[in-house]
Design an enzyme around this catalytic site. Structure first.
Site, short mmCIF file in Angstrom:
data_model
loop_
_atom_site.label_atom_id
_atom_site.label_comp_id
_atom_site.label_asym_id
_atom_site.label_seq_id
_atom_site.Cartn_x
_atom_site.Cartn_y
_atom_site.Cartn_z
N TYR A 125 -0.05 1.70 -0.70
CA TYR A 125 0.24 0.36 -1.23
C TYR A 125 0.97 -0.45 -0.16
O TYR A 125 1.91 0.04 0.46
CB TYR A 125 1.09 0.56 -2.48
N LYS A 151 2.11 -1.05 -14.64
CA LYS A 151 0.67 -0.88 -14.82
C LYS A 151 0.35 -0.20 -16.14
O LYS A 151 0.51 -0.78 -17.20
CB LYS A 151 0.10 -0.09 -13.64
#
Length: 408
Positions: A120, A217
């Site tokens: 990420y 998420k």
């Protein structure tokens, strides 16, 4: 009947644990969910009680609002129960805060940190930005190159940050072997396990030392909160907790309640997202406009064998690469979608599409990934986050957007 920890312990199946985890009677009382405890100040009956509680620093013991209350404790307890081998879980105000909190616990000036090259982007920039201010050296590695990875370790290497599948480009790696090497070299292995969650990959059982997630998420699941977590065994959990408190990390009880609510449907949502994503990935793999589908759940896709060996589940996030075309063509495809929002994040109930260009966020890994002898592979890709819409409707939407892509 009030559900207890023993009712939904390690001997029950995952979906059952998701429903019951964290619902201790002392926190819920006579209701289903723990109430939302909004409090900065905790009061004591007398000075003896004040002194007694001050001796301990653990969930379940009132002290001060920054250490949480039953709402936050229930979430931590639930996440710990879902991560086999974990002694505890620390929650943070965002996924990036969790990454920062974990790394600032593990490394100090002069140390070396290894980061998977396909991690990420905020994880990468933490290694090249924030941690450099503290005198930490970051080295990036291709997680598929086991020998090259092992050769990067030195006497100063303290931690390894892994992610699987890789952000944007979805490469799989041999997580158990990477974790084994790190442990043999005296380093702590950390996995960003947001994609699969503990329901799809039991990180600590596979040798990982710390498993972190962006609860923003899948756990939240409704695109309405920001939060992160880190779960670990006894020693590392204690260190993470101490550093989080030193940094003043605290999560709103209202957000913790939202995360607990989202958690209860996590197994169902992940199953549906995965089924829909696989159907859509198969559709894209047959389209002449698509050069490669980057979805480890898809048979024949890169990394599928490792995913099948180590993972028990997945999610709705994957990418694909167009066969030729320009960046403008790629953007025209995204703009033509009507059922997909355009935005960052994923794991909510709604589908999203995002143009991707990982080349700028790579140090040692090539982009685009290899695709046999196909010379038509170009660098223009899209990441899809498949939500809970009917997959046939999403396929129809993608099909009409592909027609827009072909219009020069």
């Amino acid at each position: 009947m009030i559900l207890s920890e023993s009712t939904h312990g390690k001997h029950t199946r995952t979906a059952t644990r998701v429903v019951g985890a964290g619902r201790r009677k002392e926190w819920t009382g006579p209701v289903v969910n723990p109430p939302v405890w909004r409090a900065s100040t905790h009061l004591y009956e007398d000075t003896a009680a004040l002194a007694r509680n001050g001796q301990y620093n653990e969930d379940g013991r009132f002290f001060y609002g920054r250490r949480g209350s039953p709402t936050q404790w229930a979430l931590c307890d639930a996440l710990t129960q879902l991560e086999p081998g974990a002694a505890g879980t620390v929650i943070y105000p965002s996924g990036v805060a969790a990454i920062a909190g974990v790394l600032l616990t593990l490394v100090k000036p002069g140390d070396v940190l290894l980061i998977s090259d396909n991690a990420y982007d905020p994880s990468r920039t933490m290694g090249t930005g924030l941690l450099t201010d503290f005198g930490v050296e970051t080295r990036f590695f291709d997680p598929r190159d086991i020998e090259g990875y092992a050769a990067l370790f030195c006497e100063r290497t303290r931690a390894v940050l892994l992610e699987a599948p890789g952000s944007l480009s979805m490469e799989m790696c041999d997580l158990p072997e990477l974790a084994r090497i790190a442990r043999a070299k005296g380093a702590v292995s950390v996995l960003d396990n947001t994609w699969a969650s503990p329901l799809g990959f039991a990180a600590l059982e596979h040798g990982i030392d710390i498993s972190l997630m962006a609860l923003t998420k899948h756990v939240g699941g409704h695109s309405d909160l920001m939060m992160g977590s880190a779960s670990a065994g006894p020693e590392l959990y204690a260190a993470l907790r101490k550093r989080a408190q030193q940094l003043g990390n605290v999560v709103s009880p209202d957000d913790a309640a939202l995360a607990l609510r989202g958690l209860r449907t996590l197994a169902l949502r992940l199953r549906q997202e995965s089924e829909s994503a696989l159907k859509i990935a198969r559709f894209l793999a047959e389209r002449p406009e698509v050069a490669q589908v980057l979805c480890p759940m898809l048979p024949g896709a890169p990394g599928h064998e490792l995913w099948s060996r180590d993972f028990t589940g997945g999610c709705g996030l994957f990418s694909f690469i167009f066969r030729g075309g320009s960046a403008a063509d790629r953007d025209r495809f995204v703009d033509a979608l009507s059922l997909f929002g355009i935005g960052f994040s994923w794991g909510g109930y709604e589908s999203l599409a995002l143009p991707i260009q990982p080349k700028g966020a790579r140090s040692v890994m090539p982009w685009p990934p290899a695709s046999g002898n196909d010379p038509a592979v170009d660098r223009h890709g899209v990441r899809l986050a498949i939500g809970l819409e009917d997959p046939e409707d999403l396929i129809a939407d993608i099909a009409q957007a592909l027609e827009a892509w072909k219009r020069a």
